[in-house]
Design a protein around this motif. Structure first.
Motif, short mmCIF file in Angstrom:
data_model
loop_
_atom_site.label_atom_id
_atom_site.label_comp_id
_atom_site.label_asym_id
_atom_site.label_seq_id
_atom_site.Cartn_x
_atom_site.Cartn_y
_atom_site.Cartn_z
N SER A 114 -6.66 -4.21 -7.98
CA SER A 114 -5.34 -5.04 -8.49
C SER A 114 -5.87 -6.30 -9.11
N ARG A 115 -7.00 -6.77 -8.87
CA ARG A 115 -7.33 -7.97 -9.30
C ARG A 115 -8.53 -8.08 -10.36
N LEU A 116 -8.88 -6.63 -10.82
CA LEU A 116 -10.16 -6.45 -11.76
C LEU A 116 -9.85 -6.44 -13.23
N ASP A 117 -8.84 -7.53 -13.77
CA ASP A 117 -8.48 -7.39 -15.28
C ASP A 117 -9.52 -7.73 -16.19
N ARG A 118 -10.33 -8.73 -15.55
CA ARG A 118 -11.79 -9.09 -16.28
C ARG A 118 -12.85 -9.07 -15.33
N TYR A 119 -13.82 -8.27 -15.44
CA TYR A 119 -14.82 -8.02 -14.56
C TYR A 119 -16.16 -8.65 -15.03
N LEU A 120 -16.61 -9.52 -14.56
CA LEU A 120 -18.13 -9.82 -15.21
C LEU A 120 -19.16 -8.93 -14.79
N HIS A 166 -24.81 -15.50 -19.53
CA HIS A 166 -25.15 -16.81 -18.90
C HIS A 166 -24.12 -17.08 -17.73
N PRO A 167 -24.21 -16.16 -16.47
CA PRO A 167 -23.12 -16.19 -15.57
C PRO A 167 -22.82 -17.55 -14.85
N ALA A 168 -23.55 -18.44 -14.83
CA ALA A 168 -23.39 -19.71 -14.07
C ALA A 168 -21.85 -20.28 -14.40
N ASP A 169 -21.28 -20.28 -15.56
CA ASP A 169 -20.19 -21.00 -15.65
C ASP A 169 -19.12 -19.77 -16.53
N ALA A 170 -19.62 -18.52 -16.27
CA ALA A 170 -18.71 -17.29 -17.10
C ALA A 170 -17.38 -17.30 -16.67
N ILE A 171 -17.02 -17.60 -15.29
CA ILE A 171 -15.64 -17.46 -14.94
C ILE A 171 -14.73 -18.49 -15.79
N THR A 172 -15.17 -19.64 -15.73
CA THR A 172 -14.34 -20.31 -16.48
C THR A 172 -14.28 -20.15 -18.09
N ARG A 173 -15.69 -20.17 -18.68
CA ARG A 173 -15.75 -19.74 -20.09
C ARG A 173 -15.31 -18.51 -20.78
N LEU A 174 -15.36 -17.57 -19.63
CA LEU A 174 -14.80 -16.05 -20.42
C LEU A 174 -13.51 -15.83 -19.50
N GLY A 175 -12.91 -16.49 -18.79
CA GLY A 175 -11.70 -16.14 -18.34
C GLY A 175 -11.65 -15.02 -17.47
N ALA A 176 -12.78 -14.94 -16.50
CA ALA A 176 -13.04 -13.90 -15.63
C ALA A 176 -11.98 -14.06 -14.42
N THR A 177 -11.70 -12.76 -14.06
CA THR A 177 -10.73 -12.75 -12.70
C THR A 177 -11.80 -12.08 -11.67
N ALA A 178 -12.90 -11.54 -12.05
CA ALA A 178 -13.55 -11.11 -10.70
C ALA A 178 -15.10 -11.02 -11.02
N GLY A 222 -11.10 -25.33 -13.02
CA GLY A 222 -11.93 -24.57 -13.58
C GLY A 222 -11.82 -23.51 -13.26
N LEU A 223 -11.37 -22.82 -11.94
CA LEU A 223 -11.31 -21.43 -11.81
C LEU A 223 -9.89 -21.00 -11.66
N SER A 224 -9.03 -21.14 -12.66
CA SER A 224 -7.77 -20.86 -12.54
C SER A 224 -7.45 -19.23 -12.77
N THR A 225 -8.36 -18.59 -13.32
CA THR A 225 -8.33 -16.96 -13.59
C THR A 225 -8.81 -16.42 -12.56
#
Length: 452
Positions: free
Chosen positions: A171-177, A206-218, A239-242
């Motif tokens: 249910s949390r995998l809207d945008r999985y890196l 570049h996964p280091a800052d990808a959560i913030t940069r790509l709006g990832a959820t997981a 920076g980790l709101s998503t």
């Protein structure tokens, strides 16, 4: 579509139902379900045109992109034995993998394609669908052979088979890196789960800052990576709101580290436990007791402290290694060589590896409990123990610690702590402070480098 076909039929059905919904994203490129399905069909027909069919060895030296994902699926569509070659291996290791009865090697620059839309899944139940290599954290990587019957029975693409922890995660995998390598069992299977759950797989170059940069959820994260993220968040909490799910993989979390991460990051931790030989064994959700890996939805037996498991998608053995297969795959069970126990609530606790040992005066001592005790010292953030030669006792304990602050605990302090809990034979004879543990290409702490 044809009924009763093996993997990846369920994934293809998901892509067909997705139609115009975005399922894969890489930079500015967005691929819909229909487009990905068409790409899989063209690559599958290209493989058939190159003579690849059921039972043939297919090696993939590919990056992380939509074509790579489609090629993996296409290899299974034609019924091949798919061998993913992950980055970071030596030339000798790659050469060894390409010698495993491989009929065709596919690279990013030469992915075969041919016209046609037929997507007939030709995998035969008894044939090996893929060889997945272990991380090699306790020795040379082994090639785990998973049949088409097993990969079809695995849970990722079958919502009706999802255990509660996986349903919560889905249910949390809207945008999985995805990053590193799609030949990683964890990376690939959670990508399949994401598609099945209606989410989008997002490539992170570049996964280091990808959560913030790509709006990832997981995303998947190792224990050392989680430690860094928690430290960063303490200094910069924004920076980790998503973010909704961190999939902690590779090695166990201590109770203290688990609690700290939940406190700093919030209810986003999913602490998974599995092996290349078995797939997922258990998973703790953010609502389960810290320091556990949840309640296993598969069969688990504890024999003399060691975990033996049975899972729907487990491997059938190690490719071309009957001796090691006989030792690990026992009467339908997989010997994990991990130590653990259940608490009164039915939650599984991991305590070490059965073969991660130090032999002092001819007596065998498991390293996991020693690391746990040292990590309880108030000034130790992480502890790693290796066996070192000793003229008097044969082997002795060398502790590597990541300090919480500037002060490094004295050797005598750690010796007293361990001796009180586990006895003098387990007490370290040396302690070395490190900023962080070295990691293998898999992302796990690499004790061989510490030993060296």
């Amino acid at each position: 579509m044809p009924a009763g076909e093996p993997f990846p039929r369920a994934v293809l059905d998901v892509l067909g139902a997705a139609a115009d919904r975005p399922v894969f994203e890489h930079g500015t490129r967005v691929v819909t379900g229909s487009e990905l399905l068409d790409l899989v069909a063209r690559i599958a027909n290209g493989l058939r045109a190159r003579g690849i069919g059921p039972g043939d060895g297919l090696a993939l030296l590919l990056g992380v992109n939509v074509e790579a994902f489609a090629t993996i699926l296409a290899g299974h569509v034609v019924g091949a034995r798919v061998v993913g070659v992950r980055p970071g291996l030596t030339e000798a290791q790659v050469e060894h993998l390409l010698g495993l009865d491989i009929k065709l090697v596919v690279r990013d620059s030469d992915i075969p394609r041919a016209a046609g839309s037929e997507l007939r899944c030709d995998g035969r139940p008894e044939d090996v669908a893929r060889l997945i290599h272990t991380s090699g954290s306790t020795g040379a990587p082994m090639a785990c052979a998973q049949t088409y019957a097993a990969i079809t029975d695995a849970w990722a693409a079958r919502p009706e088979a999802w255990p509660p922890a996986i349903a919560e995660l889905a249910s949390r995998l809207d945008r999985y890196l995805v990053f590193g390598s799609l030949s990683s069992q964890v990376m690939f299977e959670y990508a399949v789960l994401t598609l099945t759950a209606g989410g989008t797989v997002v490539v992170a170059d570049h996964p280091a800052d990808a959560i913030t940069r790509l709006g990832a959820t997981a995303r998947v994260i190792t224990v050392p990576g989680l430690t860094k993220l928690v430290a960063d968040r303490r200094h910069s909490p924004a920076g980790l709101s998503t973010l909704r799910a961190l999939l902690v993989s590779g090695s166990p979390l201590t109770t203290e580290r688990h609690c700290e991460a939940l406190q700093v990051l919030g209810p986003v931790l999913f602490h998974g436990y599995g092996q290349t030989e078995t797939g997922m064994i258990s998973m703790a959700t953010p609502f389960d007791p810290p320091g556990t890996v949840g309640k296993p939805p598969v069969d688990v037996e504890i024999r003399d402290g060691e975990l033996f498991v049975r899972t729907p998608g487990q491997a059938c053995g190690y490719w071309a290694d009957e001796q090691e297969s006989a030792e690990v795959f026992v009467d339908g069970w997989v010997r994990t060589r991990d130590l653990g126990h259940f608490d009164a609530g039915g939650f599984l606790h991991l305590t070490g590896r059965a073969r991660d040992v130090v032999i002092v005066n001819a007596n065998l001592h498991h390293i996991g409990p020693i690391e746990h005790v040292i990590a309880e010292h108030p000034e130790v953030a992480e502890a790693y123990v290796v066996a070192v030669p000793d003229d008097e006792t044969g082997e002795a304990v060398h502790a590597f610690v990541v300090p919480k602050g500037e002060r490094v605990p004295e050797l005598d302090e750690l010796r007293e702590l361990v001796t009180e809990r586990l006895g003098a034979a387990c007490a370290p004879v040396r302690v070395t402070a490190i900023a962080e543990p070295p990691v293998a290409p898999s992302g796990k702490p690499d004790k061989r480098l510490l030993t060296a």
